[in-house]
Write an enzyme that holds these catalytic residues in place. Structure first.
Site: not given
Ligand SMILES: *[C@@H]1O[C@H](CO)[C@@H](O)[C@H](O)[C@H]1NC(C)=O
Ligand SMILES: *[C@@H]1O[C@H](CO)[C@@H](O)[C@H](O)[C@H]1NC(C)=O
Ligand SMILES: *[C@@H]1O[C@H](CO)[C@@H](O)[C@H](O)[C@H]1NC(C)=O
Ligand SMILES: *[C@@H]1O[C@H](CO)[C@@H](O)[C@H](O)[C@H]1NC(C)=O
Ligand SMILES: *[C@@H]1O[C@H](CO)[C@@H](O)[C@H](O)[C@H]1NC(C)=O
Ligand SMILES: *[C@@H]1O[C@H](CO)[C@@H](O)[C@H](O)[C@H]1NC(C)=O
Ligand SMILES: *[C@@H]1O[C@H](CO)[C@@H](O)[C@H](O)[C@H]1NC(C)=O
Ligand SMILES: *[C@@H]1O[C@H](CO)[C@@H](O)[C@H](O)[C@H]1NC(C)=O
Length: 826
Positions: A528, A530-532, A535, A549, A647
């Protein structure tokens, strides 16, 4: 008498400079806005970052506008000043045992309009630095006095995972700093630098007609600053070559510098460099002289001496760098320094020299905190976001000892931390505050103190106390009778575990990058984004599945988000929040290691992404929402200061074993700073479709913004539709349009096939609409949302129970609704 040591330059290949800066350079542009993700310096390619993560105090400033043109380097235009407190420190991440060069640069640039500016002065751009004076400390040891200096450098061996570099106000002006740089050095370079002694650069210069005023990276592989020797004698002659010069792979000098030299004019003449300086008087000096001859036709031989060091007979190698240094520390008590190169009788050519370095000794004779204790308390400081005066060495010098930290004074030179308490209570879980019995409030400090004998046990003790405190909050323990000793604490913990309220004792593990490579099998399975960053799936030694992550370099989210996430996650532990197992922090490699949630996200489930084929039934959906709401409620209210997630969305609610829901991705989360704060002002962030319009318009962030986003999640759960469908508008409007018809089946997810208790569905939709009202004050708290969802769940469960009683066959038929419960299930 010290002896001269010769470093033979036998290594053959010239160091090749890599195109990109070494990954382990840490380059901090002080005073840079925290929200500014950094930049690459155009000349050096070095990436500079904000100092925000490395320092807790001080103010950001910019040099005066009329000075900017003078300072071409972007990194000199901003600075951080320290108007309050005597000692202010940066904590630089290091690897214990590694040798480093640390450099602080100072350009006053009249940033405060005080005109405390030295004006002229030789060198860089002419002036700009200050007439102020203050001291620099490396840990607890005095390093230098900053006084009209542009840059100070020191070489040290890291003694812990952090190296504190401190600015001390000595009453002669407000300390400030423009740039802080940390460069790891080769282990074999400068062997006289040891754990018990560091050294400060006194002189580092190229000698001869070198065009650059300062030579640094990439010319110098370690990014040392080499200045042009600001002095020339009529008895010197400039020499230079364009030939390649073989360098020792460790003792390398920038090529342009080793290709120039001076020699004395005339055979049999000596070459002297003498100067007078009171500054390093009485301090040990170590010099490194660099030589490379450009001819090999005639003998060039001379005796090298430096102050009191015995002469050493030497002949510079041909097109190869030779290095001479004194093995001990030379001391000039009268402040007179004297390098002399005297030709021997056999020499056909005069003496020559190409470059010179001189260092002063920084001896470590002050007591320090035991490194492991220091690291432990630093971990606590970071985990709980403790600022206060927790800077520099925790115990020493005694007058700067950290507030609330008690240190032993053992006979040895390292103190142990024996206890600490936190009196400000501003942290999320106030981990170490045990509520005092009523009537004894005045004696709070005494009950706050917790004995910590062995640092390794410290975090466990904190968590124990945290557990106890929560236990008390739930009134399982009377506050009149707080647990007093370890066995009671353990009993309390046991009780808690028996109650199945899973609060994990997390001692976050620190991973190395290579461990992460192993855990993820070289980042084999991408699961996936992630925000930064990406992952990856991983598996620990004990077969625990984890999600790793990574922070990608391209990430728009900076270090701030990384720290926000680490801080939020280490502060809060709840069964409905994804738990952090560990982290990796190796300069450019930042990563968070989480428990792996093998059932994907709610979003996947609703949209059928990632192979999630089965639709969740209504009962599961509501149960999952109750759990997610509890997680969010805990963030808002379980801690003394609210944490706002910012978020909340279906892709951030993950499902683990037994489809237990947990909230993830705290990368944007924010914590209130004090109990009196009513909102946080931030640039709106989040995901389109979920952002509270009030927050978007005003930038005023409160818990109700999460409530709004959660309302959107509830609508998605009920309808199975995404928040925004192009051409059909936002989910709130779509639901409101259908509601007027009064028929819930128009709103409910068709895939449920009517298998839900109508009043349960209504309750969820109604709660969602309450959560998303425009008037912030009218939105419910998450606690209210939890209560309403539990009612909804109870309604659904009663229907199912009845359903089972009525007919099990209808269950297998997937025709719940036909069993006739609820007035208008169809
Ligand atoms: C950073 O924040 C400051 C206010 O603190 C603001 O003026 C500036 O525009 C922001 N910069 C960026 C790049 O967001
Ligand atoms: C040698 O080079 C230096 C530095 O550029 C210069 O100042 C000096 O005048 C030169 N000396 C001679 C003799 O050319
Ligand atoms: C130095 O000595 C060499 C050989 O002995 C000679 O060729 C050269 O001219 C001398 N240089 C000077 C400046 O006297
Ligand atoms: C070098 O120093 C020595 C001793 O201090 C002195 O005798 C000599 O004259 C100096 N030579 C030059 C060229 O400065
Ligand atoms: C320079 O060093 C020599 C020894 O090499 C010494 O005799 C002389 O006095 C020193 N000169 C100065 C100015 O310190
Ligand atoms: C050079 O040093 C050696 C000892 O290393 C000594 O024997 C010799 O006399 C010295 N020569 C001169 C010219 O100083
Ligand atoms: C540091 O330790 C080394 C041996 O490990 C010793 O030789 C040296 O004198 C010590 N330095 C100081 C300043 O104590
Ligand atoms: C520790 O040091 C403090 C001040 O330096 C002193 O007052 C105290 O008596 C010392 N305690 C012990 C146990 O040595």
């Amino acid at each position: 008498m010290a002896l001269l040591v010769l470093v033979a330059a036998l290594v053959l290949n010239t160091a090749l400079h890599a195109a990109a800066q070494p990954a382990d350079f840490l380059s901090i542009d002080c005073g840079l806005e925290a929200n500014y993700s950094g930049y690459k310096d155009a000349d050096t390619g070095i990436a500079y970052v904000s100092d925000e993560p490395y320092v807790d105090s001080g103010e950001n400033h910019r040099i005066a506008a009329d000075q900017e043109s003078r300072w071409g380097d972007t990194n000199l235009r901003t600075l951080r000043s320290f108007p309050s407190g005597v000692r202010n420190c940066y904590a630089l991440p290091t690897r214990a045992g590694t040798r480093y060069l640390v450099r602080l640069s100072f350009v006053h640039g009249n940033y405060d309009g005080s005109n405390a500016d030295a004006g002229g002065g030789g060198g860089v751009g002419g002036g700009g630095w200050s007439t102020l004076s203050f001291d620099l400390y490396l840990g607890v040891d005095r390093w230098a006095t900053v006084d009209k200096d542009y840059a100070h450098e020191a070489v040290f061996v890291a003694w812990a995972s952090w190296a504190p570099v401190c600015l001390i106000n000595t009453g002669s002006g407000t300390p400030f700093v423009s740039v802080v740089e940390l460069r790891p050095l080769d282990d074999a370079l400068y062997p006289s630098v040891m754990a018990n002694q560091s050294m400060a650069r006194y002189v580092r210069c190229s000698i001869g007609d070198n065009k650059e005023f300062i030579t640094r990276y990439p010319g110098d592989q370690y990014d040392r600053f080499w200045w042009q020797l600001g002095y020339s004698s009529p008895t010197w002659k400039n020499l230079s070559t364009v030939s390649a010069i073989t360098q020792d792979s460790i003792y390398t000098v920038p090529l342009t510098i080793i290709q120039t030299a001076v020699e004395a004019v005339g055979n049999n003449t000596m070459l002297n460099i003498t100067w007078q300086d009171q500054t390093p008087r009485g301090r040990g000096l170590k010099f490194f002289m660099y030589f490379a001859d450009f001819q090999n036709s005639q003998l060039r031989q001379f005796n090298v001496s430096f102050n009191d060091v015995e002469p050493y007979q030497y002949s510079p190698p041909y097109l190869t760098t030779g290095v001479l240094y004194n093995s001990g520390w030379s001391i000039a008590t009268d402040g007179n320094y004297n390098i002399s190169l005297v030709p021997t009788a056999a020499s056909k050519l005069p003496p020559m020299i190409n470059a010179l370095e001189i260092y002063t000794l920084i001896s470590h004779d002050n007591p320090t905190t035991f490194p492991v204790d220091f690291e432990t308390i630093m971990a606590i400081k970071l985990e709980y976001g403790i600022k206060k005066n927790w800077m520099g060495d925790p115990c020493f010098p005694v007058k700067f000892a950290w507030e609330g930290v008690k240190c032993s004074n053992s006979s040895s030179n390292t103190a142990r931390i024996i206890s600490f308490f936190n009196s400000d209570g501003n942290m999320c879980n106030k981990p170490i505050i045990v509520p005092s019995p009523p009537g004894k409030r005045s004696n709070r400090a005494a009950t706050l103190a917790i004995l910590i004998v062995v640092p390794a046990t410290l975090i466990v003790v904190l968590v124990l106390v945290f557990l106890i405190r929560r236990q008390q909050r739930k009134s399982n323990y009377s506050t009149e009778d707080p647990p007093r000793d370890q066995s009671e604490l353990e009993n309390a913990l046991q009780t808690r575990q028996n109650h199945g309220d899973v609060l994990q004792i997390v001692e976050n593990r620190q991973f190395t990058y290579s461990e992460l490579e192993k855990v993820t099998n070289k980042f084999e399975r991408h699961i996936g984004q992630g925000g930064f960053g990406p992952v990856y799936f991983g598996c620990l030694e004990d077969n625990t599945k984890v999600a790793v992550k990574m922070r990608s370099e391209l990430s728009s989210h900076g270090l701030d988000e990384f720290f926000a996430e680490v801080q939020s996650l280490t502060k809060v532990h709840h069964r409905n929040l994804v738990s952090l197992i560990g982290y990796c922090w190796e300069k450019d490699h930042l990563a968070l290691v989480y428990e792996y949630m093998d059932q994907g996200s709610i979003c996947d489930r609703l949209r059928g992404n990632n192979g999630a084929s089965e639709t969740l039934n209504w009962r599961t959906r509501v149960r999952v929402m109750v759990e997610a709401a509890q997680g969010l409620d805990y963030l808002h209210k379980g801690c003394s200061l609210p944490i706002i997630h910012r978020d909340v969305k279906t892709s951030n609610i993950l499902l683990g074993q037994n489809l237990q829901a947990k909230i993830a991705d705290f990368g944007l989360s924010k914590t209130y700073l004090s109990e009196t704060q009513t909102h946080i002002s931030v640039t709106p962030a989040g995901t389109a479709g979920y952002i509270d319009p009030e927050y978007y318009q005003t930038s005023r962030l409160t818990e109700s913004s999460d409530v709004y986003s959660f309302g959107i999640v509830l609508l998605e759960i009920a309808t199975g539709e995404p928040p925004i469908i192009s051409g059909q508008g936002h989910i709130i409007q779509r639901v409101k349009n259908k509601i007027v018809a009064g028929n819930i089946s128009l709103i409910a997810d068709a895939r449920l096939d009517g298998a839900y208790e109508v009043s349960s569905m209504w309750k969820v939709v109604d709660t969602a609409l309450q959560c998303t009202v425009d008037v912030v004050a009218q939105r419910p708290s998450m606690a209210t949302v939890v209560a309403q969802l539990k009612e909804s769940l109870a309604l659904e469960e009663s229907r199912e129970d009845s359903g089972f009683m009525g007919s099990t066959s209808t269950v297998s038929d997937n025709t719940f609704s036909t069993s006739g419960f609820g007035p208008s299930a169809r």
